[in-house]
Design an enzyme around this catalytic site. Structure first.
Site, PDB file in Angstrom:
ATOM      1  N   ASP A  20       0.906  -1.067  -0.057  1.00 35.08           N
ATOM      2  CA  ASP A  20      -0.114  -0.007  -0.113  1.00 35.08           C
ATOM      3  C   ASP A  20       0.865   1.061  -0.010  1.00 35.08           C
ATOM      4  O   ASP A  20       0.572   2.130  -0.725  1.00 35.08           O
ATOM      5  CB  ASP A  20      -0.996   0.014   1.118  1.00 35.08           C
ATOM      6  CG  ASP A  20      -1.569  -1.340   1.346  1.00 35.08           C
ATOM      7  OD1 ASP A  20      -2.504  -1.660   0.598  1.00 35.08           O
ATOM      8  OD2 ASP A  20      -1.379  -2.044   2.256  1.00 35.08           O
ATOM      9  N   GLU A 276       2.257  -6.584  -5.246  1.00 34.02           N
ATOM     10  CA  GLU A 276       1.697  -5.904  -6.477  1.00 34.02           C
ATOM     11  C   GLU A 276       3.026  -5.055  -6.912  1.00 34.02           C
ATOM     12  O   GLU A 276       3.484  -5.034  -8.021  1.00 34.02           O
ATOM     13  CB  GLU A 276       0.711  -4.914  -5.921  1.00 34.02           C
ATOM     14  CG  GLU A 276       0.335  -3.922  -6.835  1.00 34.02           C
ATOM     15  CD  GLU A 276      -1.137  -3.565  -6.869  1.00 34.02           C
ATOM     16  OE1 GLU A 276      -1.397  -2.380  -7.357  1.00 34.02           O
ATOM     17  OE2 GLU A 276      -1.965  -4.170  -6.272  1.00 34.02           O
TER      18      GLU A 276
END
Ligand code: TRH
Length: 380
Positions: A20, A276
């Site tokens: 994040d 990610e």
């Protein structure tokens, strides 16, 4: 802050791990450096941030880092003027009073949810669509992705040129690795290993240890270390630890700043990555890779894995495609890696070439920061 600059607010809650903050920090820096925007990055956990940006002072509420105004997202939100563009990263919930401030603006802001990365086809249909409304303020979906019709991937300007230069400069690589305490034997393949806990690791290390070629595995501190310890039969592995077992050398590295992590990926012949952001960075490294996808409830992550593989293997011969897909599936199932690793090694030259081709193809898309700026331009 200049009056003329468009103001962007990016909100990040650190759910777990580093993805994040990794994504939002990268995006914030790029919007400042390449688009001359005034960016505030609101983060609820500065300790995760500090790992990849050691200059962060975890004790202050407001600070500037590389041109980005970093704000601690306080538990008790204080009244704050809303920006021109508001990005809620990964569906995080904005403070109620901030939403009120958005609604009070004469010209409502562009409000977007920056979603998780997925190669699934539905992403193309949903990217850019309106989502919910707060009063008269409309929220939009913004999906990163690998295909036309998505928001693309984060890629800084000149990244691939810098990567290529570095990869063509053995001395620069040696100096970089030595800075991390890594002395690479000339004939050893170099592998980086950033992963979650993985029961399949032991069988992969077994395969590397019994190989005729030597391998140097670099493991940044983190969740996979428990599996490495079990395989080595040691406790409490720390950065700097180095163990040799037959043909394999396993070395633990400190968690480095984001830019250094890129360089580490560029040095390695093969990168095991996760989540990610490191997954995308390994693609920009132009080298074969192994993805440990973030596990989700009801195994929905497996659909994402298959969707990516379906795209990635296009252009590979059937045996090479089978080999790399088998390796990725085994890794994500925590299954035995030995045979899959041997099959993958058989197709190495093809996989190496393919990694570079994939990287160049992906670089034909507009990068995500530019796509966001364009989205705003069209919207306004
Ligand atoms: O840390 P992650 O597992 O993050 C995950 C994923 O983003 C996942 O999708 C999300 O749902 C979950 O978090 C909450 O993996 P990721 O995305 O690769 O993020 C790691 C970041 O850490 C990335 O920006 C690279 C950075 N990094 C460094 O800066 N230095 C290092 O030494 C290493 C190993 C990583």
């Amino acid at each position: 802050m200049s009056e003329l600059k468009t103001r962007w607010d990016i909100f990040c809650t650190v759910v777990d791990n580093y993805g994040d903050i990794g994504v939002t920090w990268r995006l914030a820096r790029q919007l400042v450096a390449e688009h001359s925007l005034a960016v505030r990055l609101w983060v609820d956990d500065l300790r995760a941030f500090e790992r990849m940006c050691p200059e962060i002072d975890v004790h202050v509420a407001q600070q500037w880092q590389q041109g980005v105004e970093v704000r601690r997202w306080p538990a008790e939100w204080l009244p704050t003027e809303a920006a021109d563009v508001v990005i809620a990263a990964f569906a995080c919930q904005l403070p109620a009073t901030y939403m009120e401030a958005m609604a009070e603006r004469k010209q409502p802001p562009l409000w977007m949810n920056l979603d998780y990365l997925s190669a699934e086809d539905w992403v193309m249909g949903c990217h850019g669509l309106p989502s919910v409304k707060y009063k008269h303020v409309q929220k939009y979906f913004f999906f990163p992705g690998f295909q036309k019709g998505t928001g693309g991937l984060l890629r800084e300007s000149g990244l691939l040129e810098r990567r290529r230069q570095f990869q063509q400069d053995p001395q620069a690589q040696r100096t970089f690795l030595q800075g991390l305490g890594v002395d690479r034997a000339p004939d050893a393949q170099l592998i980086s290993l950033f992963a979650y806990e993985n029961a399949g690791l032991a069988s992969w290390l077994d395969a590397l240890a019994s190989d005729s070629m030597s391998t140097h595995v670099l493991v940044p501190e983190g969740r996979v270390l428990g599996d490495v310890e079990r395989w080595l039969g040691v406790n409490d592995l720390q950065a700097g630890a180095l163990h040799v077992r037959e043909a394999v050398t396993v070395q633990v590295l400190p968690f480095v700043r984001q830019d250094q992590y890129d360089q580490l990926l560029w040095c390695c012949d093969f990168n095991a990555v996760r989540g990610e952001d490191s997954f995308v960075r390994a693609q920009w490294a132009g080298r074969p890779l192994l993805w440990h996808i973030y596990q989700q409830e009801e195994d929905v992550h497996l659909d994402k894995l298959e969707a990516f593989l379906a795209l990635y293997v296009k252009g590979l011969s059937a045996p090479a495609s089978e080999a790399i897909s088998g390796l990725w599936r085994a890794w994500n199932a925590g299954a035995k890696m030995t045979d899959h690793w041997h099959s993958t090694r058989k197709h190495w030259p093809e996989l190496e070439k393919h990694a570079e081709t994939w990287c160049l193809e992906q670089a034909l898309q507009a990068d995500l920061a530019t796509a966001l700026v364009q989205f705003y331009g069209n919207w306004i």
